[in-house]
Design an enzyme around this catalytic site. Structure first.
Site, mmCIF file in Angstrom:
data_model
loop_
_atom_site.group_PDB
_atom_site.id
_atom_site.type_symbol
_atom_site.label_atom_id
_atom_site.label_comp_id
_atom_site.label_asym_id
_atom_site.label_seq_id
_atom_site.Cartn_x
_atom_site.Cartn_y
_atom_site.Cartn_z
ATOM 1 N N HIS A 1 0.804 -1.212 -0.126
ATOM 2 C CA HIS A 1 -0.031 0.051 0.094
ATOM 3 C C HIS A 1 0.861 1.437 0.184
ATOM 4 O O HIS A 1 2.065 1.217 0.371
ATOM 5 C CB HIS A 1 -0.919 0.023 1.255
ATOM 6 C CG HIS A 1 -0.193 -0.024 2.345
ATOM 7 N ND1 HIS A 1 -0.080 -1.275 3.136
ATOM 8 C CD2 HIS A 1 -0.044 0.663 3.565
ATOM 9 C CE1 HIS A 1 0.582 -1.419 4.334
ATOM 10 N NE2 HIS A 1 0.685 0.024 4.485
ATOM 11 N N HIS B 1 0.698 5.224 1.051
ATOM 12 C CA HIS B 1 0.287 6.104 2.132
ATOM 13 C C HIS B 1 0.232 7.620 1.493
ATOM 14 O O HIS B 1 1.063 7.779 0.820
ATOM 15 C CB HIS B 1 1.031 6.420 3.370
ATOM 16 C CG HIS B 1 1.094 5.198 4.359
ATOM 17 N ND1 HIS B 1 0.173 5.026 5.423
ATOM 18 C CD2 HIS B 1 1.838 4.200 4.252
ATOM 19 C CE1 HIS B 1 0.648 3.940 6.075
ATOM 20 N NE2 HIS B 1 1.445 3.465 5.544
#
Ligand code: AMP
Ligand code: ZN
Length: 148
Positions: A110, A112
């Site tokens: 992922h 951010h």
């Protein structure tokens, strides 16, 4: 649930982000297509802290394909100015951690996106859960701006 990337499908079945992709866990979703999903972080460093993930499960960057990497980056380029505008922030930090040694805590790749104000702390992890109502209201404003 994405399958086929693993010898052991239980990896994806136990992954909280794969559960969000499969609508088996709640999330304040901002955008989804065949390659990426973005949603609000539940413990934001600042309001608007968002995560972008590939639809296929990868623990981290080391197995991500060029196409998936490009899809995440292109979505970040589109989402970043929207989040900055909606949260009226001075800047926006992008962080991406790979492996426990780097501080990664959720092992589905992922990125951010963290809105930043001048003078505020520059941490990567938030310390407390946001309220569901605050997340819902912000997600709605970001989705509306994204759709313009
Ligand atoms: P990292 O340390 O880079 O692996 O970051 C994981 C991030 O995922 C943290 O900022 C968490 O607050 C966030 N997070 C964990 N579970 C959820 C969830 N169910 N929904 C949204 N964000 C989450
Ligand atoms: Zn996953």
């Amino acid at each position: 649930m994405q399958q086929g990337l693993f010898g052991d499908e239980s990896v994806a079945q136990n992954c909280i982000f794969c559960k969000i992709i499969a609508d088996k866990a709640p999330a304040h979703i901002l955008y989804r297509d065949e390659q990426v999903l973005s949603f609000l972080d539940t413990s934001p460093v600042s309001p608007g802290h968002s995560l972008i993930i590939p639809i296929n499960h990868h623990d981290n960057i080391f197995t991500l394909s060029d196409a998936e990497s490009t899809a995440v980056a292109l979505h970040a380029k589109r989402l970043a100015p929207v989040i900055k505008r909606v949260t009226d922030s001075d800047g926006l930090a992008i962080h991406q951690l790979n492996g426990r040694a780097a501080g990664q805590t959720v092992f589905h790749y992922h990125m951010h996106l963290i809105p930043c104000q001048h003078g505020a702390s520059k941490s990567i992890h938030g310390r407390r859960l946001a309220t569901q109502s605050a997340l819902a209201e912000l997600a709605e404003r970001i989705r509306q701006d994204l759709s313009k």
